[in-house]
Motif scaffolding. Structure first.
Motif, PDB file in Angstrom:
ATOM      1  N   GLY A 203      25.080  11.468  69.594  1.00 36.40           N
ATOM      2  CA  GLY A 203      26.508  11.171  69.667  1.00 36.40           C
ATOM      3  C   GLY A 203      26.854  10.043  70.613  1.00 36.40           C
ATOM      4  O   GLY A 203      28.037   9.815  70.897  1.00 36.40           O
ATOM      5  N   ALA A 204      25.863   9.333  71.121  1.00 32.97           N
ATOM      6  CA  ALA A 204      26.129   8.236  72.051  1.00 32.97           C
ATOM      7  C   ALA A 204      24.951   7.264  72.046  1.00 32.97           C
ATOM      8  O   ALA A 204      23.823   7.627  71.722  1.00 32.97           O
ATOM      9  CB  ALA A 204      26.351   8.765  73.466  1.00 32.97           C
TER      10      ALA A 204
ATOM     11  N   GLY B   4      32.612   5.352  62.926  1.00 36.07           N
ATOM     12  CA  GLY B   4      33.293   6.285  63.816  1.00 36.07           C
ATOM     13  C   GLY B   4      33.044   6.113  65.293  1.00 36.07           C
ATOM     14  O   GLY B   4      33.535   6.905  66.102  1.00 36.07           O
TER      15      GLY B   4
ATOM     16  N   GLN C  51      33.377   4.870  69.076  1.00 35.87           N
ATOM     17  CA  GLN C  51      34.345   4.321  70.019  1.00 35.87           C
ATOM     18  C   GLN C  51      33.571   3.567  71.088  1.00 35.87           C
ATOM     19  O   GLN C  51      32.604   4.094  71.647  1.00 35.87           O
ATOM     20  CB  GLN C  51      35.193   5.432  70.636  1.00 35.87           C
ATOM     21  CG  GLN C  51      36.051   6.162  69.609  1.00 35.87           C
ATOM     22  CD  GLN C  51      36.942   7.223  70.238  1.00 35.87           C
ATOM     23  OE1 GLN C  51      36.772   7.569  71.403  1.00 35.87           O
ATOM     24  NE2 GLN C  51      37.888   7.732  69.466  1.00 35.87           N
TER      25      GLN C  51
ATOM     26  N   ARG D 245      30.299   5.933  71.661  1.00 38.03           N
ATOM     27  CA  ARG D 245      30.349   7.393  71.516  1.00 38.03           C
ATOM     28  C   ARG D 245      30.933   7.719  70.147  1.00 38.03           C
ATOM     29  O   ARG D 245      31.853   7.051  69.675  1.00 38.03           O
ATOM     30  CB  ARG D 245      31.189   8.024  72.624  1.00 38.03           C
ATOM     31  CG  ARG D 245      30.675   7.686  74.021  1.00 38.03           C
ATOM     32  CD  ARG D 245      31.437   8.434  75.098  1.00 38.03           C
ATOM     33  NE  ARG D 245      31.099   7.945  76.433  1.00 38.03           N
ATOM     34  CZ  ARG D 245      30.036   8.319  77.122  1.00 38.03           C
ATOM     35  NH1 ARG D 245      29.206   9.204  76.591  1.00 38.03           N
ATOM     36  NH2 ARG D 245      29.801   7.824  78.317  1.00 38.03           N
ATOM     37  N   VAL D 246      30.399   8.762  69.514  1.00 41.60           N
ATOM     38  CA  VAL D 246      30.805   9.088  68.158  1.00 41.60           C
ATOM     39  C   VAL D 246      30.753  10.597  67.961  1.00 41.60           C
ATOM     40  O   VAL D 246      29.915  11.291  68.555  1.00 41.60           O
ATOM     41  CB  VAL D 246      29.898   8.375  67.131  1.00 41.60           C
ATOM     42  CG1 VAL D 246      28.453   8.855  67.251  1.00 41.60           C
ATOM     43  CG2 VAL D 246      30.416   8.556  65.726  1.00 41.60           C
ATOM     44  N   HIS D 247      31.702  11.084  67.160  1.00 42.14           N
ATOM     45  CA  HIS D 247      31.647  12.487  66.757  1.00 42.14           C
ATOM     46  C   HIS D 247      30.760  12.595  65.529  1.00 42.14           C
ATOM     47  O   HIS D 247      30.931  11.858  64.565  1.00 42.14           O
ATOM     48  CB  HIS D 247      33.056  13.012  66.445  1.00 42.14           C
ATOM     49  CG  HIS D 247      33.976  12.996  67.621  1.00 42.14           C
ATOM     50  ND1 HIS D 247      33.810  13.828  68.703  1.00 42.14           N
ATOM     51  CD2 HIS D 247      35.061  12.220  67.895  1.00 42.14           C
ATOM     52  CE1 HIS D 247      34.768  13.589  69.595  1.00 42.14           C
ATOM     53  NE2 HIS D 247      35.522  12.607  69.132  1.00 42.14           N
ATOM     54  N   ARG D 248      29.797  13.482  65.552  1.00 35.96           N
ATOM     55  CA  ARG D 248      28.878  13.623  64.435  1.00 35.96           C
ATOM     56  C   ARG D 248      29.419  14.590  63.397  1.00 35.96           C
ATOM     57  O   ARG D 248      30.121  15.538  63.765  1.00 35.96           O
ATOM     58  CB  ARG D 248      27.513  14.085  64.956  1.00 35.96           C
ATOM     59  CG  ARG D 248      26.814  13.028  65.816  1.00 35.96           C
ATOM     60  CD  ARG D 248      25.643  13.601  66.573  1.00 35.96           C
ATOM     61  NE  ARG D 248      26.109  14.404  67.716  1.00 35.96           N
ATOM     62  CZ  ARG D 248      25.348  15.212  68.428  1.00 35.96           C
ATOM     63  NH1 ARG D 248      24.078  15.351  68.117  1.00 35.96           N
ATOM     64  NH2 ARG D 248      25.845  15.898  69.424  1.00 35.96           N
TER      65      ARG D 248
ATOM     66  N   THR E 256      30.833   8.756  59.861  1.00 29.01           N
ATOM     67  CA  THR E 256      31.795   8.710  58.758  1.00 29.01           C
ATOM     68  C   THR E 256      31.418   7.632  57.754  1.00 29.01           C
ATOM     69  O   THR E 256      31.331   6.449  58.101  1.00 29.01           O
ATOM     70  CB  THR E 256      33.210   8.410  59.298  1.00 29.01           C
ATOM     71  OG1 THR E 256      33.535   9.371  60.310  1.00 29.01           O
ATOM     72  CG2 THR E 256      34.232   8.463  58.182  1.00 29.01           C
TER      73      THR E 256
ATOM     74  N   ASP F  90      28.463  11.256  56.498  1.00 32.40           N
ATOM     75  CA  ASP F  90      29.079  12.234  55.600  1.00 32.40           C
ATOM     76  C   ASP F  90      29.772  11.499  54.457  1.00 32.40           C
ATOM     77  O   ASP F  90      30.865  10.970  54.622  1.00 32.40           O
ATOM     78  CB  ASP F  90      30.092  13.073  56.384  1.00 32.40           C
ATOM     79  CG  ASP F  90      30.696  14.185  55.547  1.00 32.40           C
ATOM     80  OD1 ASP F  90      30.145  14.465  54.460  1.00 32.40           O
ATOM     81  OD2 ASP F  90      31.716  14.766  55.965  1.00 32.40           O
TER      82      ASP F  90
END
Length: 433
Positions: free
Chosen positions: A108-109, A137, A139, A150-153, A156, A181
């Protein structure tokens, strides 16, 4: 610093097997971060960039076993860890930016160092890569010495159309899309042979990629990727280089080549200098009839030319190799680098040999070949195949020449000097100032 002593004037002859393509090996190494399953790679070359990435894997807790004698690398990222505030990626190595997608997907980073450069080819921006990461996705936070992403898994999926058919940007998009996804599409994708090889490896891991070898890719994200046992193919850059060494020295070099279907345009480019390339039974060889001579165009009042741009043009990485032939061949040729604005400024080094080369602008050079050449001492810029091109010119001239700061050769070509010495060259490395 490492320098080369070249005792030129000997025609090079014999058979040689090229190593794997650095530009395929490095993204494939980075791609292994996307899977927690074991991966075996065969034919891994002993080059500095490979060693740097392997060292990163070890520092991050991955299990790596590497034997350069056999060329076999076993890597397992099952217990890998990463902290963007502590862990650093290799600096001064362009390919380290391809570690970012795997780190984002796994942890996530990720981070990008300020000094991610590579060869001194001019401005090499990171903005296209950052744009790709943001579209999936990420940031981005700017630090004094780089960027943290940083990204939310999961990532996207998205559709993207690049400004330019960049090899590394294309590979970064595929790396991100493989575990994203949904379905991602990339328009204006690069399609070089090493990009195709990279996509073949990704498919072997289980990535679902459509459009291999075209300018449009469609990638359907998978939940996870598996392991693989993969053998690298021969580097077409080395194939061209060894053939050119045979031609410029008046020798007869045969090079193993498992993909002659990639060579029609390169064969025609050799022909512009009076060199015929013959492909037979998995081998390629150069044929020359006397001294090299530039083929005159049928159109009057124009120069013979070699235009280099993204594939399927002549690759820009190979342009210096043909410049060396242009210096040697009787006649005039214009060389046009349509990509980099800092890759042609080495005419002053060619002049030291007695060559006549004129830099028209940052992208174009004209050689007036066939001039008497003499051995000398030159200094290579930090560009892999410019160092090789200077070596080629030196190898064609009887007498002792010195190529200072030839270290970049070791970034891409393992045991390069040893291999051409097997063909009859008298060349040696000298370390120090």
């Amino acid at each position: 610093m490492s320098h080369l002593i070249v005792h030129g004037g000997t025609p090079l002859s014999g058979r040689i097997t090229p190593s794997a393509n650095k530009n395929a090996v490095l993204p494939i190494l980075c791609a292994t971060l996307l899977t927690k399953q074991p991966v075996r790679l065969r034919g891994v070359p002993e080059i500095t960039d490979v060693k740097k990435i392997v060292e990163v894997f070890r520092k991050l807790g991955s299990k790596v076993e590497l034997d350069f004698k056999t060329g076999i690398l076993d890597v397992h990222h099952e217990h890998t860890h990463f902290d963007p505030n502590v862990d650093r990626l290799p600096e001064e190595m362009r390919s380290s930016i391809m570690l970012v997608p795997g780190l984002m997907a796994r942890f996530g980073a990720a981070r990008i160092e300020d000094d991610v450069k590579g060869c001194t080819l001019g401005a090499r921006e990171i903005d296209p890569h950052v744009e790709v990461f943001e579209r999936f996705g990420a940031q981005v936070e700017r630090l004094p010495d780089g960027l943290i992403l940083r990204v939310h898994r999961p990532l996207t999926a998205n559709a993207h159309w690049t400004d330019y058919a960049s090899v590394t940007t294309t590979e970064n998009f595929v790396l991100c899309a493989a575990l994203a996804d949904g379905v991602s599409t990339l328009t204006n994708a690069a399609s070089e042979p090493h990009v195709q090889e990279f996509c073949n490896f990704m498919s072997l891991l289980g990535a679902r990629i459509e459009g291999h070898g075209t300018s449009k890719l469609k990638i359907t994200g998978a939940d996870e990727l598996g392991g693989a046992d993969y053998t690298f193919t021969e580097d077409f850059h080395e194939i061209v280089t060894f053939l050119a060494l045979g031609a410029i020295t008046g020798g007869n070099v045969q090079v193993k080549n498992g993909a002659p279907e990639m060579f029609p345009l390169l064969d025609r480019t050799f022909a512009k200098f009076g060199v015929q390339i013959v492909h037979e039974d998995g081998w390629s060889r150069c044929v020359t009839n006397g001294p090299l001579k530039v083929k005159e165009p049928f159109t009057r009042n124009i120069l013979q030319k070699v235009e280099a741009a993204p594939w399927p043009y002549v690759p820009v990485d190979l342009l210096p190799i043909f410049v060396a032939l242009g210096v040697k061949a009787e006649g005039s040729v214009m060389f046009w680098n349509k990509v980099y604005d800092g890759a042609m400024g080495w005419t002053s080094e060619l002049a030291k040999f007695g060559a006549h080369a004129f830099l028209s602008d940052p992208h174009r050079m004209i050689t007036f070949g066939g001039k008497p050449l003499s051995p000398t001492e030159v200094e290579s810029p930090y560009i892999i195949r410019v160092a090789i091109a200077l070596l080629m010119v030196a190898a064609s001239i009887p007498g002792k020449s010195v190529i200072r700061n030839a270290t970049p050769i070791r970034r891409a070509h393992p045991n390069f000097v040893e291999h051409i010495c097997e063909l009859g060259a008298r060349i040696e490395w000298v370390e120090g100032d």
